[in-house]
Enzyme design. Structure first.
Site, PDB file in Angstrom:
ATOM      1  N   ARG A  18       1.919-112.919  27.478  1.00 12.01           N
ATOM      2  CA  ARG A  18       1.335-111.655  27.022  1.00 12.01           C
ATOM      3  C   ARG A  18       2.354-110.516  26.956  1.00 12.01           C
ATOM      4  NH1 ARG A  18      -4.156-109.944  27.030  1.00 12.01           N
ATOM      5  NH2 ARG A  18      -4.197-108.019  25.800  1.00 12.01           N
ATOM      6  N   HIS A  43      12.710-122.270  38.883  1.00  9.79           N
ATOM      7  CA  HIS A  43      13.542-123.140  38.044  1.00  9.79           C
ATOM      8  C   HIS A  43      13.847-122.395  36.749  1.00  9.79           C
ATOM      9  CE1 HIS A  43      14.352-127.500  36.542  1.00  9.79           C
ATOM     10  NE2 HIS A  43      15.084-126.639  35.868  1.00  9.79           N
ATOM     11  N   GLU A  70      16.152-124.191  41.460  1.00  5.33           N
ATOM     12  CA  GLU A  70      16.363-125.482  40.831  1.00  5.33           C
ATOM     13  C   GLU A  70      17.009-125.297  39.466  1.00  5.33           C
ATOM     14  OE1 GLU A  70      12.343-127.767  42.464  1.00  5.33           O
ATOM     15  OE2 GLU A  70      12.491-127.145  40.358  1.00  5.33           O
ATOM     16  N   HIS A 190       7.154-132.905  42.528  1.00  5.61           N
ATOM     17  CA  HIS A 190       6.716-133.206  41.164  1.00  5.61           C
ATOM     18  C   HIS A 190       5.390-133.959  41.200  1.00  5.61           C
ATOM     19  CE1 HIS A 190       7.931-132.774  36.933  1.00  5.61           C
ATOM     20  NE2 HIS A 190       7.034-133.715  36.749  1.00  5.61           N
ATOM     21  N   ASP A 191       4.359-133.289  40.741  1.00  4.25           N
ATOM     22  CA  ASP A 191       3.002-133.838  40.633  1.00  4.25           C
ATOM     23  C   ASP A 191       2.340-134.152  41.975  1.00  4.25           C
ATOM     24  OD1 ASP A 191       3.103-133.505  37.948  1.00  4.25           O
ATOM     25  OD2 ASP A 191       3.169-135.638  37.425  1.00  4.25           O
TER      26      ASP A 191
END
Length: 239
Positions: A18, A43, A70, A190-191
């Site tokens: 936005r 990251h 990262e 991750h996940d």
């Protein structure tokens, strides 16, 4: 006790969609700390599609917990880390246009490169973690390259969890034991989610830190940020 580092990239994605400064990335990070988060992860990517270089610089003096940056160790990334001097830098093998991390380093093939980069960060007093697949050989060569920690790439675990969680966790146990034997700290990310995190934390020895962003931010839309952080931290308490 395993620390929860909240990855705030998705908050920056929402802001950037936005324009302006709503939501305020710095305020969100400080709220995460206040609500129990034990670290903040960012990251920054070359196209600045979520976290921007300016965000990284602005966050550093504000944070009171561990700050983890990262990224792929390009020259601009290295310069940013050396300027900011976070608690930890996590090296990932992402291409510039990659949507998200989807594999760990081949630490054998990239040994000389990683060894050189890690040496730069070690001289600057920044703890280094290398993003690797759950493979004992990759962990071993990360250690030889001089890293302080490895971060296990957990998407394969998350994908396999619903099918056969024992099979999914098995290579991570071996990788974690290898890291511990070599004197490395151990991170994961991750996940990871409220569905699969508790089992992972229970079965993986010597887990120092998990970095969670996408799932945590999605859960916060329904549960609220403070309750979400509480639930994720509860998953990390090994019964």
């Amino acid at each position: 006790m395993t620390k929860l580092s909240v990855n705030i990239n998705k908050v920056a994605t929402l802001r950037n969609a936005r324009g302006g400064n709503n939501p305020d990335v710095c305020k969100f990070a400080l709220d995460c700390e206040m609500m129990g988060g034990e670290g903040i992860t960012v990251h920054p990517r070359p196209d600045e599609r979520h976290i921007r270089r300016a965000d990284v610089i602005a966050l550093r003096p504000l944070l009171r917990t561990e700050f983890n940056i990262e990224g792929y160790p390009s020259r601009p990334f290295i310069d940013l880390v050396l300027q900011v001097k976070p608690t930890q830098v996590t090296l990932v093998p992402d291409a510039p246009d990659q949507i998200t991390s989807n594999h760990g380093w081949d630490t054998v093939t990239n040994f000389e490169f990683l060894n050189e980069v890690i040496g730069v960060f070690r001289e600057a007093g920044v703890r280094t973690s290398v993003f690797v697949d759950p493979d004992a050989v990759m962990v071993e060569y990360a250690a030889k390259a001089g890293t302080d920690r490895v971060e296990l790439y957990t998407e394969p675990y998350a994908s396999g969890y619903k099918v056969d969680r024992e099979k999914a966790i098995a290579p991570y146990i071996v990788a974690a034991e290898t890291a511990n034997h070599l004197g490395l700290g151990l991170n994961a990310g991750h996940d990871l989610s409220l569905e699969n995190l508790a089992f992972f934390a229970e079965r993986i020895p010597h887990l120092d830190e998990v970095s969670i962003g996408h799932a945590l931010i999605c859960d916060a839309l329904y549960l609220g940020l403070e309750e979400t952080i509480r639930r994720y931290k509860e998953c990390l308490v090994v019964k």
